[in-house]
Motif scaffolding. Structure first.
Motif, PDB file in Angstrom:
ATOM      1  N   GLU A   1      -8.053   5.074  -3.702  1.00 35.69           N
ATOM      2  CA  GLU A   1      -8.225   4.205  -2.538  1.00 35.69           C
ATOM      3  C   GLU A   1      -8.717   2.823  -2.955  1.00 35.69           C
ATOM      4  O   GLU A   1      -8.340   1.821  -2.356  1.00 35.69           O
TER       5      GLU A   1
ATOM      6  N   GLU B   1       0.821  -1.208   0.000  1.00 36.73           N
ATOM      7  CA  GLU B   1       0.000   0.000   0.000  1.00 36.73           C
ATOM      8  C   GLU B   1       0.861   1.266   0.000  1.00 36.73           C
ATOM      9  O   GLU B   1       0.605   2.206  -0.751  1.00 36.73           O
TER      10      GLU B   1
ATOM     11  N   ARG C   1       0.936   3.934  -2.984  1.00 35.58           N
ATOM     12  CA  ARG C   1       0.469   5.285  -2.654  1.00 35.58           C
ATOM     13  C   ARG C   1       1.535   6.327  -3.006  1.00 35.58           C
ATOM     14  O   ARG C   1       1.229   7.377  -3.574  1.00 35.58           O
TER      15      ARG C   1
END
Length: 200
Positions: free
Chosen positions: A183, A97, A101
């Motif tokens: 997201e 993640e 990101r």
């Protein structure tokens, strides 16, 4: 007697070189490797094009330095997350993640590091850094197996699959922002990484 640079001269040259690398990184993030000419970088740095060669023997050498620094920072961050607190599965999820990101927050540079057409010297660096990513993923997979959190598997093979899959999933969203909310993409990518490693 041979001329020796004074500490002040050395400091000035190091600062100028650092400024040049920072400017070159910004240019690559903005226009990619192919358009990041020596002239474009020199303009961004506020110097004459010929002055670039006081610090780097060629455009390729400058490109390699930009790649090494930017990719090295990403490897460093991923290593900190994968080696940080939490069980191996949590760290694998968090590492995936965080890596994705960071890429989505700096799309131009991330695309340049992962996939943008580049000269052979940069391509060779990409291969080297993929090996570094694989080593980090392999270590956390091995930890997961030892802890009984992941099934027995070939950790190196899984790490290679993770490295390739994560990069491939990010290429299109980095090149052309997709309709999928970030997201959602991050959640889907993390879930895919965990399935790849066999997490329950």
């Amino acid at each position: 007697m041979a001329y020796r640079k004074t500490p002040a001269e050395i400091s000035r040259l190091e600062a100028a070189r650092e400024h040049l690398v920072v400017c070159a990184t910004a240019v690559v993030a903005d226009v990619g490797w192919a358009q990041a000419s020596v002239s474009a970088v020199a303009d961004a740095a506020g110097i004459a094009a010929g002055s670039v060669y006081q610090h780097f023997p060629s455009k390729a050498a400058l490109a390699v330095e930009v790649f090494r620094r930017a990719a090295g920072r990403e490897v460093e961050v991923l290593g900190e997350v994968l080696g940080g607190p939490g069980d191996p599965v949590e760290r694998l999820a968090r590492g995936t993640e965080v890596f994705a990101r960071r890429a989505l927050e700096n799309r131009g540079l991330a695309y340049a590091l992962l996939a943008a057409p580049a000269e052979p010297a940069v391509g060779a660096e990409r291969l080297d850094f993929r090996r570094r990513y694989r080593a980090l993923f392999a270590e956390v997979v091995r930890e997961g197996m030892t802890a009984g959190a992941l099934p027995h598997q070939n950790a190196e093979l899984t790490a290679a699959a993770l490295t390739g899959a994560i990069g491939e999933v990010l290429v299109d969203p980095l090149a052309t922002p997709a309709e999928t909310p970030p997201e959602t993409l991050l959640a889907d990518l993390t879930a895919t990484a965990l399935r790849c490693a066999g997490a329950p």
